[in-house]
Design an enzyme around this catalytic site. Structure first.
Site, PDB file in Angstrom:
ATOM      1  N   HIS A 124       1.811   3.944   1.721  1.00 38.04           N
ATOM      2  CA  HIS A 124       2.272   4.738   2.857  1.00 38.04           C
ATOM      3  C   HIS A 124       3.799   4.732   2.839  1.00 38.04           C
ATOM      4  O   HIS A 124       4.421   3.734   2.444  1.00 38.04           O
ATOM      5  CB  HIS A 124       1.779   4.154   4.188  1.00 38.04           C
ATOM      6  CG  HIS A 124       0.439   4.670   4.605  1.00 38.04           C
ATOM      7  ND1 HIS A 124      -0.380   4.017   5.485  1.00 38.04           N
ATOM      8  CD2 HIS A 124      -0.226   5.811   4.250  1.00 38.04           C
ATOM      9  CE1 HIS A 124      -1.497   4.724   5.673  1.00 38.04           C
ATOM     10  NE2 HIS A 124      -1.428   5.808   4.930  1.00 38.04           N
TER      11      HIS A 124
ATOM     12  N   ASP B  51       6.095   4.318   4.996  1.00 39.53           N
ATOM     13  CA  ASP B  51       6.836   3.241   5.668  1.00 39.53           C
ATOM     14  C   ASP B  51       6.734   1.915   4.917  1.00 39.53           C
ATOM     15  O   ASP B  51       7.259   0.896   5.375  1.00 39.53           O
ATOM     16  CB  ASP B  51       6.407   3.094   7.146  1.00 39.53           C
ATOM     17  CG  ASP B  51       4.921   2.854   7.340  1.00 39.53           C
ATOM     18  OD1 ASP B  51       4.106   3.498   6.650  1.00 39.53           O
ATOM     19  OD2 ASP B  51       4.565   2.013   8.191  1.00 39.53           O
ATOM     20  N   HIS B  52       6.067   1.952   3.731  1.00 38.23           N
ATOM     21  CA  HIS B  52       5.960   0.733   2.904  1.00 38.23           C
ATOM     22  C   HIS B  52       6.431   0.941   1.465  1.00 38.23           C
ATOM     23  O   HIS B  52       6.851  -0.025   0.828  1.00 38.23           O
ATOM     24  CB  HIS B  52       4.514   0.215   2.920  1.00 38.23           C
ATOM     25  CG  HIS B  52       4.081  -0.204   4.285  1.00 38.23           C
ATOM     26  ND1 HIS B  52       4.027  -1.531   4.696  1.00 38.23           N
ATOM     27  CD2 HIS B  52       3.717   0.539   5.379  1.00 38.23           C
ATOM     28  CE1 HIS B  52       3.661  -1.585   5.958  1.00 38.23           C
ATOM     29  NE2 HIS B  52       3.450  -0.347   6.400  1.00 38.23           N
TER      30      HIS B  52
ATOM     31  N   HIS C 264       0.843  -1.195   0.000  1.00 41.56           N
ATOM     32  CA  HIS C 264       0.000   0.000   0.000  1.00 41.56           C
ATOM     33  C   HIS C 264       0.879   1.246   0.000  1.00 41.56           C
ATOM     34  O   HIS C 264       2.080   1.173   0.267  1.00 41.56           O
ATOM     35  CB  HIS C 264      -0.985   0.001   1.182  1.00 41.56           C
ATOM     36  CG  HIS C 264      -0.347   0.176   2.529  1.00 41.56           C
ATOM     37  ND1 HIS C 264       0.412  -0.804   3.127  1.00 41.56           N
ATOM     38  CD2 HIS C 264      -0.341   1.220   3.401  1.00 41.56           C
ATOM     39  CE1 HIS C 264       0.838  -0.365   4.306  1.00 41.56           C
ATOM     40  NE2 HIS C 264       0.401   0.861   4.502  1.00 41.56           N
TER      41      HIS C 264
ATOM     42  N   HIS D 171      -7.411   0.073   5.004  1.00 39.27           N
ATOM     43  CA  HIS D 171      -6.326   0.904   5.542  1.00 39.27           C
ATOM     44  C   HIS D 171      -6.170   2.136   4.654  1.00 39.27           C
ATOM     45  O   HIS D 171      -5.442   2.103   3.653  1.00 39.27           O
ATOM     46  CB  HIS D 171      -5.035   0.075   5.538  1.00 39.27           C
ATOM     47  CG  HIS D 171      -3.878   0.741   6.213  1.00 39.27           C
ATOM     48  ND1 HIS D 171      -3.783   0.877   7.579  1.00 39.27           N
ATOM     49  CD2 HIS D 171      -2.758   1.307   5.710  1.00 39.27           C
ATOM     50  CE1 HIS D 171      -2.652   1.479   7.883  1.00 39.27           C
ATOM     51  NE2 HIS D 171      -2.014   1.770   6.766  1.00 39.27           N
TER      52      HIS D 171
HETATM   53 ZN    ZN Z   1       2.829   0.788   8.099  1.00 40.76          ZN
HETATM   54 ZN    ZN Z   2       0.097   1.991   6.357  1.00 34.86          ZN
END
Ligand code: ZN
Ligand code: ZN
Length: 246
Positions: free
Chosen positions: A62, A64-65, A60, A142
């Site tokens: 974000h 941090d990904h 996804h 999410h």
């Molecule tokens: Zn995350």
């Molecule tokens: Zn996330």
């Protein structure tokens, strides 16, 4: 196949862990599952070569990904001097989001040439084959500006399933069923929120999930402080640098 955890942290750096990224070396290809902002640093720490990566499968959008992609691109151009193609798979709109992020950080970086850099978008529950690895994306819950996915991989006759980030959805039972390794985010301990999982909910659904092995990752500050309460007969707890052979 060997899975190495480059980073298993949450977005807030809880416990000093790096952002989410898993490195998989299989007979068909070498790839990343997610590429959080700190991924290139984590690879250097572990002696993993960025130029070995064939594909990055993103769950996804974000930071941090997927926030580590701009540095992977920089490395490819100026350090590794990559010539082999690099494929990134992710939700609809991933290329535009990537270009926006990379151009904000390093203007002009996305127009460089020298190797083929392509994006492939997921279609809900449509198996996608890239470099000998098949991934099936399942939409989860999410909010991240694009559909978020749990990913189920078929690699070397084994199944590795990953929740991505998500609140509880029954779809996870389909994602995890029979998996040789189920990687589950576990941000919270006993507080249920709509956009992340917690240990109590995961454990209450353990039988329904039905995976052979479950690895807890993406643990927040409170969850980390409760790690001693985790049932070790059921769960492995992720840490940066951990390796699992499947
Ligand atoms: Zn995350
Ligand atoms: Zn996330």
């Amino acid at each position: 196949m060997r899975l190495t955890i480059i980073g298993c942290g949450d977005a807030f750096g809880a416990g000093g862990s790096l952002h989410t990224s898993f490195h998989v070396r299989s007979s068909a290809s070498t790839f990343l599952i997610d590429c959080g902002a700190s991924t290139l640093i984590g690879m250097r720490r572990l002696g993993l070569r960025p130029s070995d990566i064939d594909t990055v499968f993103v769950s996804h959008l974000h930071g941090d990904h997927f926030g580590g992609l701009p540095w992977l691109l920089l490395d490819a151009q100026f350090a590794s001097k990559r010539t082999r193609p690099l494929i990134v798979t992710g939700p609809k709109g991933i290329e535009a989001r990537f270009v926006k992020a990379a151009e904000a950080l390093y203007p002009g970086s996305t127009t460089a040439e020298g190797f083929k850099f392509t994006f492939v978008e997921y279609e809900e529950r449509m198996p996608l084959e890239v470099g000998g690895v098949t991934v099936t994306p399942f939409e989860v819950k999410h909010p991240s500006g694009a559909p978020p996915y749990a990913l189920r991989f078929a690699i070397d006759g084994k199944v590795v399933a990953f929740t991505g980030d998500t609140g509880w959805v029954d779809t996870l039972n389909e994602v995890a069923r029979g998996a040789d390794l189920f990687i589950s985010e576990c941000f919270q301990y006993d507080v249920t929120i709509p956009i992340h999982l917690d240990y109590k909910t995961i454990d209450a659904n353990y039988e329904k999930l039905g995976a052979k092995r479950t690895l807890l990752t993406h643990m927040g500050k409170v969850m980390l402080s409760k790690a001693g309460n985790v049932d070790k007969s059921r769960y492995l707890i992720a840490h940066d640098g951990m390796t699992l052979d499947l």
